[in-house]
Design an enzyme around this catalytic site. Sequence first.
Site, short mmCIF file in Angstrom:
data_model
loop_
_atom_site.label_atom_id
_atom_site.label_comp_id
_atom_site.label_asym_id
_atom_site.label_seq_id
_atom_site.Cartn_x
_atom_site.Cartn_y
_atom_site.Cartn_z
CE LYS A 192 -3.25 2.66 2.70
NZ LYS A 192 -3.80 2.91 4.03
N GLY B 63 -7.95 9.46 9.05
CA GLY B 63 -8.32 9.60 10.45
C GLY B 63 -9.35 10.68 10.73
CB ALA C 42 -7.98 7.59 4.06
N GLY C 43 -10.55 8.28 5.75
CA GLY C 43 -11.54 9.31 6.01
C GLY C 43 -12.92 8.81 6.37
CB THR D 190 -9.31 6.06 12.58
OG1 THR D 190 -7.97 6.16 12.11
CG2 THR D 190 -9.46 6.85 13.85
#
Lengths: 65, 257
Positions: free
Chosen positions: B96, B157, B184-185, B207
């Site tokens: 990644k 995050g 992500a996010g 997260t």
Amino acid sequence: MKIYLNGVETTVDHTKLEAVLIQLGYQEVTIATAINGDFVPLSLRKNTQINEGDKLEVLAPMQGG
Amino acid sequence: MLEVYGEKFTNRLLLGSAQYPSPAILSESIKQSQSQIVTVSLRRESGGDLAGQAFWQIIQDLKLKVLPNTAGCYTVKEAVTTAHMAREVFNTDWIKLEVIGEEDTLQPNVFELVEAAKVLVEDGFKVFPYTTDDLIVADKLLQTGCEVLMPWGAPIGSGRGLNNPYALKTMRSHFPDTPLIVDAGIGVPSHAAQAMEMGFDAVLLNTAVAGAGDPVAMAKAFNLAIEAGLLAYEADPIDARDMAEPSTPMMGKAFLS
């Protein structure tokens, strides 16, 4: 001889990477190594020279996202 | 079935392994997520405590596909060296690829990213690039030999969900045959469901599960949401309208006024 192990000044007695790793406690563990920013594969550790002031990075698996 | 680099997976949630309250909760969360691909990283190991070895044993015991990342790398050189170290440690050519541009948003430096991808593909890696939703960058990454793209939903995050659904929708339309994983996010399961309803192939998050009050339950919730989103996409959702349209037939309605 003084080198920098993961950013910390460290005294080692050997000049070959494999011997240095054993001295520093990395025996039979899953790690990867780099000297001065260049990857040193497992197959080359035995004969790779470590010099005074070299920056040795020893990395291991860690949590990641 | 999710297919990337010739490998097939029945589950479409890629889960990160960081920030869990305990190793036991990490392990149980991954199990409940039913994820088949787990992201991991590399960090400095002390010869005194050898902390990374215990973590690696937990991951190995799960017997899942491991996707190492280059998190925290800001240059091509750093990312490429980290990828080589990861390939040796994790015994996989999957990587990644993260090349970060600046600290506030952890936005990918797409220029360095494309260059690093080119080097790594030539070195035999199967690259999963963490990128923005920029179409030109995406095209450049595909030209280097990447067979999958991982556009951000929002900054890492942040938990904001899909910041720019229009751009992601455009990306999906522009690359209909490329596996696209929103990475992500993501904050809550509905964000993941939204990505899947838009036709994305999978979602990668960390997260949102690890930081939840009950990570194990949240892992399960994300798995269900992603499955629901995929089913919805395959069921061909209706188009949104500006005005109402009665769902109950008007024909045969009584005159009662």
